[in-house]
Scaffold this motif. Structure first.
Motif, mmCIF file in Angstrom:
data_model
loop_
_atom_site.group_PDB
_atom_site.id
_atom_site.type_symbol
_atom_site.label_atom_id
_atom_site.label_comp_id
_atom_site.label_asym_id
_atom_site.label_seq_id
_atom_site.Cartn_x
_atom_site.Cartn_y
_atom_site.Cartn_z
ATOM 1 N N ASP A 30 116.938 123.420 -33.421
ATOM 2 C CA ASP A 30 116.700 121.273 -33.860
ATOM 3 C C ASP A 30 116.429 120.842 -32.828
ATOM 4 O O ASP A 30 116.386 120.347 -32.363
ATOM 5 C CB ASP A 30 118.688 121.159 -33.514
ATOM 6 C CG ASP A 30 119.148 121.454 -32.111
ATOM 7 O OD1 ASP A 30 118.853 122.214 -31.304
ATOM 8 O OD2 ASP A 30 120.949 120.779 -31.922
ATOM 9 N N ARG A 82 113.396 118.247 -34.271
ATOM 10 C CA ARG A 82 114.491 118.560 -35.622
ATOM 11 C C ARG A 82 115.453 117.163 -35.488
ATOM 12 O O ARG A 82 115.975 116.775 -36.806
ATOM 13 C CB ARG A 82 114.776 119.827 -35.997
ATOM 14 C CG ARG A 82 112.932 120.403 -36.603
ATOM 15 C CD ARG A 82 113.275 121.638 -37.313
ATOM 16 N NE ARG A 82 112.560 122.673 -38.006
ATOM 17 C CZ ARG A 82 111.684 123.998 -37.031
ATOM 18 N NH1 ARG A 82 112.863 123.776 -36.313
ATOM 19 N NH2 ARG A 82 110.747 123.805 -38.137
ATOM 20 N N LEU A 121 117.426 114.459 -38.173
ATOM 21 C CA LEU A 121 118.512 114.664 -38.945
ATOM 22 C C LEU A 121 119.476 113.719 -38.154
ATOM 23 O O LEU A 121 120.310 113.185 -38.871
ATOM 24 C CB LEU A 121 119.187 116.562 -37.811
ATOM 25 C CG LEU A 121 118.259 117.720 -38.904
ATOM 26 C CD1 LEU A 121 118.900 118.546 -37.759
ATOM 27 C CD2 LEU A 121 118.693 117.940 -40.370
ATOM 28 N N ASN A 135 116.782 111.868 -41.719
ATOM 29 C CA ASN A 135 116.949 113.075 -42.548
ATOM 30 C C ASN A 135 116.054 113.448 -43.219
ATOM 31 O O ASN A 135 116.387 113.166 -45.314
ATOM 32 C CB ASN A 135 118.846 113.066 -42.357
ATOM 33 C CG ASN A 135 118.685 113.853 -42.147
ATOM 34 O OD1 ASN A 135 118.229 115.188 -42.952
ATOM 35 N ND2 ASN A 135 120.251 114.693 -42.832
ATOM 36 N N SER A 170 119.952 119.650 -45.901
ATOM 37 C CA SER A 170 121.756 119.264 -44.727
ATOM 38 C C SER A 170 121.874 117.825 -45.318
ATOM 39 O O SER A 170 122.111 116.850 -44.930
ATOM 40 C CB SER A 170 120.208 118.453 -43.313
ATOM 41 O OG SER A 170 119.345 119.720 -42.627
ATOM 42 N N ARG A 171 123.304 117.970 -45.667
ATOM 43 C CA ARG A 171 123.683 117.105 -46.665
ATOM 44 C C ARG A 171 124.642 117.773 -46.741
ATOM 45 O O ARG A 171 125.336 119.256 -46.253
ATOM 46 C CB ARG A 171 123.432 116.974 -48.017
ATOM 47 C CG ARG A 171 122.045 116.427 -48.335
ATOM 48 C CD ARG A 171 121.774 115.687 -49.966
ATOM 49 N NE ARG A 171 122.235 116.701 -50.480
ATOM 50 C CZ ARG A 171 121.896 117.483 -51.331
ATOM 51 N NH1 ARG A 171 120.408 118.270 -50.315
ATOM 52 N NH2 ARG A 171 121.951 118.456 -51.882
ATOM 53 N N GLY A 177 123.513 111.925 -47.774
ATOM 54 C CA GLY A 177 122.288 112.454 -46.866
ATOM 55 C C GLY A 177 122.634 111.280 -45.825
ATOM 56 O O GLY A 177 123.447 110.666 -45.989
ATOM 57 N N PRO A 180 121.859 110.095 -41.751
ATOM 58 C CA PRO A 180 121.917 110.732 -40.567
ATOM 59 C C PRO A 180 122.932 110.755 -40.376
ATOM 60 O O PRO A 180 123.990 110.912 -41.298
ATOM 61 C CB PRO A 180 121.889 109.334 -39.516
ATOM 62 C CG PRO A 180 120.752 108.438 -40.514
ATOM 63 C CD PRO A 180 121.495 109.082 -41.788
ATOM 64 N N LEU A 181 123.066 112.500 -39.682
ATOM 65 C CA LEU A 181 124.355 113.264 -39.537
ATOM 66 C C LEU A 181 125.559 112.370 -39.419
ATOM 67 O O LEU A 181 126.588 113.372 -40.511
ATOM 68 C CB LEU A 181 124.213 114.302 -38.801
ATOM 69 C CG LEU A 181 122.941 115.170 -38.544
ATOM 70 C CD1 LEU A 181 122.896 116.858 -37.912
ATOM 71 C CD2 LEU A 181 122.755 115.715 -40.551
ATOM 72 N N GLN A 187 126.754 110.867 -42.221
ATOM 73 C CA GLN A 187 127.126 112.123 -43.581
ATOM 74 C C GLN A 187 128.958 112.008 -42.989
ATOM 75 O O GLN A 187 130.169 112.391 -43.658
ATOM 76 C CB GLN A 187 126.833 112.866 -43.427
ATOM 77 C CG GLN A 187 125.560 112.748 -43.914
ATOM 78 C CD GLN A 187 124.664 114.461 -43.753
ATOM 79 O OE1 GLN A 187 125.432 115.434 -44.158
ATOM 80 N NE2 GLN A 187 123.499 114.539 -44.063
#
Length: 482
Positions: free
Chosen positions: A149, A205, A209, A213, A218-219, A240, A242-243, A246
């Protein structure tokens, strides 16, 4: 470990960190690859002189010679050089040879004379297998003391607007949590989310993310199933972006699809979900923070009749065992993402995640949650309570109402949208709900609030009160005929 402790371990059978051999194979590669796998994974022990099938200690003759053969085989056929602890133990009057390997950061370990893709082994459960491309890349990063990351993405431009938007989101969440010190783009650099190369900022990364993203796997995939297996979908969503968004969306999905109850504590009514929100959120956050971002699969959140199942790609990282994790030991696979989510008050880098899940379940009177590592995956199972819900007057299965002063429990609650749920909560808590009350509580316009209340009235969840449609004092209550 003393002899009795080793014997107890043997009686439990082979695991990720234990391999049993009745005798030393003539072809050294058959056991050296297991020792290589231990070094690349969580460490472990090879015990020679134990029959795996019955876990019976049969012993070995010439134990000293067997120990020397193992040491020579490792020296001749493994790189980098492994330095195991080799000893002879006496169990039940018989000699066994124990080869103990500690996890190492000098990965990947491999068999000499093999192509890189053919000589690297890892441990998956109680089996030794060749490392696939994803596992090999992670071992190479680990050996170089690097993390996926934190790698710069030279092909992606640095977007100053997105970076500032991330700072704004961090500040909003920090304010809600009562934390000071405003976050600025300079903090993003200090936390390793932005790198400077050739005099220009480059996103890592982790930054991508947390903003645009662009990574397809990455979902978080969410689903509700009928029954206890993955056959019939009742609801499904893919999230999906931004983390942190999510995480919020996945938590809301679970809360929307589980039962909400209420209880009277003195003069107050307290709403509660059948599964504790702390456990739900911890399971989802841990899955996102610790997942293997190089794996071609998504975090999955699956709700069944009997459990909530949260599955994360990637086994425990950096030689960590499940026992270690349950004791609070932590090793971060994605430290930059962990730092960012910690600044948002979503994550605590203290190794407390699994313990907090256990404690939340215990406080709620739920069964002990289950933590499993399998096939390069990590899974948390939180078990739902078996509730006997009263039947409604209409006798519809799964629809129930318990009336009292301020006490209402609706099985239909999980079918509602977030705004509709907010309206029902207000109606139960305050005895009535108006469009202005809902607008203020849910952060929506009066027009949206009024439309939500009309929909609930049309569905007979709420009942309208007023002289006419223009009555400024009109309001809604929970339908007493449910």
């Amino acid at each position: 470990m003393d002899s009795q402790g080793l014997l107890r371990e043997i009686r439990n059978g082979e695991t990720k960190t234990l391999e049993l051999k009745e005798f030393l194979p003539a072809k050294s590669e058959k056991y050296v690859k297991t020792l290589v796998a231990f070094a690349n994974s969580s460490g472990g022990k090879l015990v020679v002189g134990v029959r795996d099938g019955g876990r019976e200690v049969v012993g070995v003759e010439n134990a000293a010679s067997v120990a020397d053969s193992i040491a020579n085989a490792l020296s001749d056929s493994c790189e980098p050089l492994l330095t195991p602890r080799i000893r002879i133990d006496n169990l039940e009057g018989r000699d066994v040879v124990v080869v103990e390997i500690q996890p190492s950061s000098a990965t990947p370990y491999r068999l000499k004379g093999k192509a890189p893709s053919a000589g690297v082994y890892v441990r998956a459960g109680a089996t030794t297998r060749l490392a696939d491309e994803t596992a090999l890349r992670e071992l190479e990063l680990r050996g170089a003391s690097q993390y996926y990351d934190e790698q710069p993405c030279l092909e992606e431009p640095f977007d100053e607007g997105l970076a500032q938007a991330l700072c704004d989101e961090m500040n909003r969440r920090r304010k809600d949590a009562g934390r000071g010190n405003e976050v600025t783009p300079r903090n993003l650099e200090n936390w390793g989310l932005v790198r400077h190369m050739d005099g220009r900022p480059v996103p890592t990364r982790a930054l991508l993310l947390l903003t645009s993203n662009p990574f397809p796997f990455s979902r978080i995939q969410c689903a509700q199933f009928k029954g206890t297996d993955r056959v019939v979908f009742l609801d499904r969503r893919d999230y999906g972006g931004p983390l942190h968004e999510q995480i919020d969306a996945a938590e809301s999905f679970v809360l929307r699809n589980i039962r909400l109850g209420a209880r009277i504590e003195g003069l107050y009514r307290e709403d509660y979900y059948e599964l504790p929100r702390t456990a739900i959120r911890e399971a989802i956050v841990n899955a996102v923070v610790h997942r293997d971002l190089q794996a071609s699969s998504c975090v999955q959140v699956a709700l069944y009749d009997d459990r909530l199942e949260v599955t994360s790609p990637g086994a425990l990282y950096g030689g960590l065992t499940l026992d270690d994790a349950l004791q609070g030991v932590t090793r971060l696979r994605n430290p930059r993402i962990a730092e960012a989510l910690m600044q948002m008050d979503l994550f605590e880098n203290w190794g407390t995640g699994l313990r907090r899940i256990r404690e939340a379940c215990a406080d709620a009177g739920l069964p002990e949650p289950e933590f499993r590592e399998f096939d390069s995956m990590f899974r948390v199972n939180i078990f739902r309570p078996r509730l006997e819900m009263p039947r409604a007057r209409c006798e519809d299965e799964g629809r129930s109402v318990a009336h009292g002063k301020g006490l209402v429990s609706l099985e239909v609650f999980h079918q509602l949208s977030d705004n509709e749920k907010a309206a029902v909560r207000i109606a139960v808590d305050k005895g009535k709900v108006t469009s202005s009350m809902l607008a203020e509580n849910a952060g929506v316009t009066r027009q949206t609030a009024a439309k939500t209340l009309r929909t609930l009235a049309n569905d007979n969840v709420l009942e309208w009160h007023g002289r006419n449609k223009t009555d400024p004092f009109q309001y809604y209550v929970v339908n007493p005929r449910l």
